[in-house]
Write a protein that holds these residues in place. Sequence first.
Motif, short mmCIF file in Angstrom:
data_model
loop_
_atom_site.label_atom_id
_atom_site.label_comp_id
_atom_site.label_asym_id
_atom_site.label_seq_id
_atom_site.Cartn_x
_atom_site.Cartn_y
_atom_site.Cartn_z
N ARG A 126 16.34 -3.06 4.54
CA ARG A 126 15.33 -2.31 3.92
C ARG A 126 14.43 -0.80 4.41
O ARG A 126 13.15 -0.65 3.69
CB ARG A 126 14.73 -3.45 4.59
N TYR A 127 14.04 -0.96 5.48
CA TYR A 127 13.56 0.50 6.16
C TYR A 127 13.85 1.51 5.35
O TYR A 127 12.77 1.84 5.05
CB TYR A 127 13.21 0.18 8.25
N LYS A 128 15.07 1.14 5.81
CA LYS A 128 15.44 2.96 5.35
C LYS A 128 15.73 2.97 3.79
O LYS A 128 15.13 4.08 3.29
CB LYS A 128 17.42 2.47 5.65
N SER A 129 15.38 1.58 2.74
CA SER A 129 14.54 2.01 1.65
C SER A 129 13.77 2.62 1.65
O SER A 129 13.27 3.15 0.73
CB SER A 129 15.10 0.68 1.04
N ARG A 130 13.04 1.57 1.99
CA ARG A 130 11.13 2.01 1.56
C ARG A 130 11.28 3.28 2.36
O ARG A 130 10.26 4.09 1.98
CB ARG A 130 10.55 0.87 2.33
N LEU A 131 11.48 3.83 3.58
CA LEU A 131 11.55 5.17 4.05
C LEU A 131 11.73 6.26 2.32
O LEU A 131 11.37 7.21 2.58
CB LEU A 131 11.68 5.89 5.33
N ARG A 132 13.02 6.19 2.47
CA ARG A 132 13.00 6.82 1.21
C ARG A 132 12.89 6.84 -0.11
O ARG A 132 12.33 7.82 -0.97
CB ARG A 132 14.89 6.77 0.72
N ALA A 133 12.21 6.31 -0.47
CA ALA A 133 12.10 5.81 -1.75
C ALA A 133 10.14 6.40 -2.14
O ALA A 133 9.54 6.88 -3.47
CB ALA A 133 11.94 4.22 -2.01
N ARG A 134 9.31 5.66 -0.90
CA ARG A 134 8.25 6.10 -0.88
C ARG A 134 7.61 7.10 0.07
O ARG A 134 6.76 7.77 -0.38
CB ARG A 134 7.22 4.74 -0.92
N ILE A 135 8.01 6.43 0.98
CA ILE A 135 7.61 7.29 2.18
C ILE A 135 7.64 8.54 2.96
O ILE A 135 6.56 9.89 2.38
CB ILE A 135 7.28 6.26 3.73
N ILE A 136 8.82 8.92 2.61
CA ILE A 136 9.09 10.49 2.76
C ILE A 136 9.16 11.17 1.54
O ILE A 136 8.72 12.13 1.72
CB ILE A 136 10.57 10.26 3.25
N PRO A 137 9.20 10.95 0.65
CA PRO A 137 8.86 11.64 -0.90
C PRO A 137 7.21 11.89 -0.68
O PRO A 137 6.61 12.97 -1.03
CB PRO A 137 9.40 10.75 -2.12
N TYR A 138 6.18 11.27 0.10
CA TYR A 138 5.12 11.72 -0.45
C TYR A 138 4.69 12.56 0.80
O TYR A 138 3.53 13.26 0.88
CB TYR A 138 4.25 10.19 -0.42
N TRP A 139 4.87 11.91 1.99
CA TRP A 139 4.27 12.47 2.83
C TRP A 139 5.32 13.13 4.40
O TRP A 139 4.90 14.14 4.82
CB TRP A 139 4.41 11.11 4.34
N GLY A 140 6.25 13.15 3.99
CA GLY A 140 7.56 14.00 4.56
C GLY A 140 6.83 15.68 4.81
O GLY A 140 7.22 16.02 6.05
N GLU A 141 5.90 16.26 4.00
CA GLU A 141 6.24 17.72 4.36
C GLU A 141 4.43 17.54 5.45
O GLU A 141 4.16 18.46 6.21
CB GLU A 141 5.63 18.52 3.18
N ARG A 142 3.93 16.90 5.38
CA ARG A 142 3.10 16.40 6.27
C ARG A 142 3.55 17.16 8.08
O ARG A 142 3.97 15.44 8.33
CB ARG A 142 1.97 15.33 6.10
N PRO A 143 2.54 17.15 8.49
CA PRO A 143 2.51 16.78 9.75
C PRO A 143 2.03 15.64 10.94
O PRO A 143 1.04 14.95 9.66
CB PRO A 143 1.77 17.59 10.56
N VAL A 144 2.88 14.56 11.44
CA VAL A 144 2.11 13.62 11.57
C VAL A 144 0.55 13.54 12.11
O VAL A 144 0.11 12.73 12.29
CB VAL A 144 3.53 13.15 12.84
N GLY A 145 0.65 14.17 13.07
CA GLY A 145 -0.69 14.57 14.06
C GLY A 145 -1.71 15.07 12.87
O GLY A 145 -3.32 14.75 12.96
N ASP A 146 -1.47 15.35 11.75
CA ASP A 146 -2.53 15.77 10.20
C ASP A 146 -2.95 14.54 9.59
O ASP A 146 -4.28 15.44 8.68
CB ASP A 146 -1.95 17.40 9.61
N ILE A 147 -2.27 13.99 9.66
CA ILE A 147 -2.06 12.66 8.39
C ILE A 147 -4.19 12.56 8.84
O ILE A 147 -4.34 12.14 9.94
CB ILE A 147 -1.42 11.84 8.46
N THR A 148 -5.11 11.99 7.47
CA THR A 148 -6.18 11.18 8.07
C THR A 148 -6.15 10.44 7.14
O THR A 148 -5.79 9.61 6.28
CB THR A 148 -7.08 12.23 6.87
N ALA A 149 -7.71 9.78 7.50
CA ALA A 149 -7.64 8.48 6.92
C ALA A 149 -7.81 8.57 5.92
O ALA A 149 -7.59 7.66 4.50
CB ALA A 149 -9.35 7.48 7.99
N TRP A 150 -8.59 9.59 5.00
CA TRP A 150 -8.51 9.89 3.69
C TRP A 150 -7.63 10.11 3.07
O TRP A 150 -7.42 8.79 2.02
CB TRP A 150 -9.69 11.28 3.64
N GLU A 151 -6.77 10.75 3.26
CA GLU A 151 -5.36 10.96 2.82
C GLU A 151 -4.22 9.02 2.64
O GLU A 151 -3.81 9.00 1.85
CB GLU A 151 -4.67 12.18 3.46
#
Length: 444
Positions: free
Chosen positions: A98-123
């Motif tokens: 289930r975790y793999k499916s959610r990462l592939r489906a929604r999280i990585i397509p949206y956040w994949g190219e963002r550095p972990v340390g740069d993600i803001t509360a606004w985003e």
Amino acid sequence: MPYVEIRGNSIRVKWWSGEYQLDADGKATRRKKYESASGPDPGVPFGDETEAYNYGLDREHEVRHGRNIPRANAKTLMRDYCWMWWEAQDLRPMSMGRYKSRLRARIIPYWGERPVGDITAWEYDAWKKGLKKASAAGEISHHYVDQLLSLFNLLMTDAVVKYKLRAESPIIKHGRRGRYAKKKREVKRPMEMAVLHHLARNAYTIWGYTGWTCVWTAAFTGMRPPGELWGLRREFASPTWPASDPDPERRAEAAERYGPGKMPALRVQWQQQYVDGVRTVVDPKYDSHRTLVVPPFLHEMLTVLLASHDSEWVFPGIQGGEMPRNWYDSYWMPMRDGAPERGGRKDLVRPEISPVPEMAGKRFYLVRHGHREWLDEAGHPRTAIETRMGHEVAGVEGLYSNLTPAMEGEIVNSLQERWQRFWGMGVWWAPPFPSSLPDGASRQ
């Protein structure tokens, strides 16, 4: 102390990162590793030397107090971090899937190219709002949104606390704030025997006496469907257990309480899940191995079922093998929603199946919920109920409480009474037995 460099129109500050450089053998040398910055934020230069120097002082303060995040760590891309995080988890196969499916489906397509340390509360807030809009439009369920947000929260929390990829999480939780939105809950209704009888009759039409028995077993034991039902092996069913238990210590202990002349019971020892596409037997959820006493009618039903086939599984598929991976589509949906008459070879002809309107759009899992309702209605002790459902009672109550034979006897009596009361209401359809009854068994 930090030091400032002026190069043309740019100002750069360097500070010690708290680490030392490594030699060819991977051992730390006496040479310090420094980090540098040309501005407080990417693309924003320092205004003057004082601002740069103070920035360096702040970074060294973080180093001294163990709050420094190396810039290289903070620049780790989310697509890399997500999979490194997933590989590090030690969860049950279904949870990993289930975790793999959610990462592939929604999280990585949206956040994949963002550095972990740069993600803001606004985003994060913007992404969360977009998911809720998609849910309101019917594109995804609100339950799926909650799962995505929960997983992202785990990713960010571990990035801060465990892997030191950022100083703080962009997810800031407040108490109730803003416009109130009532959470949607799955609409449930009391589980009625007539509804279960309809489901069981449809199940018999689809896959014979196995289907009929499977529905009543789910309803009168509260086993987690479908995994625990498909994982029930012959040696752990009430007609054979505990004498057939392969563990001698468990067999001897259980024989004092269950079996012939005592309370019939089955053992939840395994469940079936698909691991990397392969059907696999694993421990039940939360390691909730447990013994479930069964009412006499269900014990007799299971006795007849086991006498009718030689499969290692109590509930084999239509063709006698394992249950198919598409069970939901080929079994549950026709049971619930009905199906037209099906022609073909004589052995494949199937009459029309009528829908069960009370279960329209519902999950088979709600049959387990109905079992819990019955136990509550009968007034059984909380310890007996939670133990039967495969849950642990927390705190002092769980420490001091214990499931006794008397509690189990009361559960057997209340379930058998419910069954007899239903059949005493009128003439209900029952399937023919698939084989002659073994010696000592009687028709329920």
